[in-house]
Design a protein around this motif. Structure first.
Motif, short mmCIF file in Angstrom:
data_model
loop_
_atom_site.label_atom_id
_atom_site.label_comp_id
_atom_site.label_asym_id
_atom_site.label_seq_id
_atom_site.Cartn_x
_atom_site.Cartn_y
_atom_site.Cartn_z
N ASP A 1 11.15 17.58 37.48
CA ASP A 1 12.44 17.33 38.12
C ASP A 1 12.25 16.23 39.16
O ASP A 1 11.50 16.42 40.13
CB ASP A 1 12.96 18.61 38.77
N SER B 1 14.25 13.98 41.88
CA SER B 1 15.54 13.89 42.56
C SER B 1 15.39 13.11 43.86
O SER B 1 14.34 13.14 44.50
CB SER B 1 16.10 15.29 42.84
N ASP B 2 16.47 12.42 44.23
CA ASP B 2 16.53 11.65 45.48
C ASP B 2 15.35 10.69 45.61
O ASP B 2 14.75 10.55 46.68
CB ASP B 2 16.59 12.58 46.70
#
Length: 163
Positions: free
Chosen positions: A132, A134-135
């Motif tokens: 994962d 993210s950001d």
């Protein structure tokens, strides 16, 4: 500093709570010793070899570990923070499967990379299943030569046109 030269051979001795200050102690050999809760401060330990040691819950701060190697280690639940990794190779790192030791019982937390600058890093032959991201800044990120940023823009255009 004027030093008294003395070779010691201690065997079956309890030297707990001893203090060693301003010593030259090169080429020492410790075998089958318990050094639990020992503090080593302002020491030159270059070229030191640690083999078959239990260093659980050890804290290393303000250390120069350039050129060091960690092999065959259980580094589970460790924290690496504020570390320079220039030219570092991380190889053959695994998350053990159930039945492979040392596998933690029950659920275990994922490996995390937080606020890391991995600009120019190379990931080769890595299993990134269920990763994962993210950001994260992804400009220039390529997977097998394909720019991910362009893929995401194309996906966004496709979704927008289907509305």
């Amino acid at each position: 500093m004027n030093l008294k030269v003395e070779k010691l051979h201690l065997e079956m001795a309890d030297i707990s709570e001893s203090t060693f200050d301003k010593l030259k102690a090169e080429s020492l050999r410790f075998n089958n010793v318990n050094l639990a809760r020992t503090d080593i401060v302002n020491a030159n330990m270059s070229g030191m070899t640690l083999d078959d040691v239990n260093m659980s819950n050890t804290r290393i701060t303000n250390a120069n570990l350039s050129g060091s190697e960690i092999r065959g280690a259980n580094y589970s639940n460790a924290v690496i923070a504020n570390v320079h990794l220039y030219g570092t190779t991380i190889r053959d790192v695994i998350l053990p499967k159930e039945g492979e030791g040392p596998y933690p019982a029950g659920e275990h937390p994922p490996v995390r990379f937080e606020n890391c600058n991995l600009t120019g890093a190379k990931l080769t032959a890595c299993n990134l299943s269920n990763v994962d991201i993210s950001d994260c800044e992804i400009s220039g990120l390529r997977i097998n030569g394909v720019l991910v940023e362009e893929l995401l823009k194309g996906l966004a255009r496709k979704e927008k046109s289907q509305e």
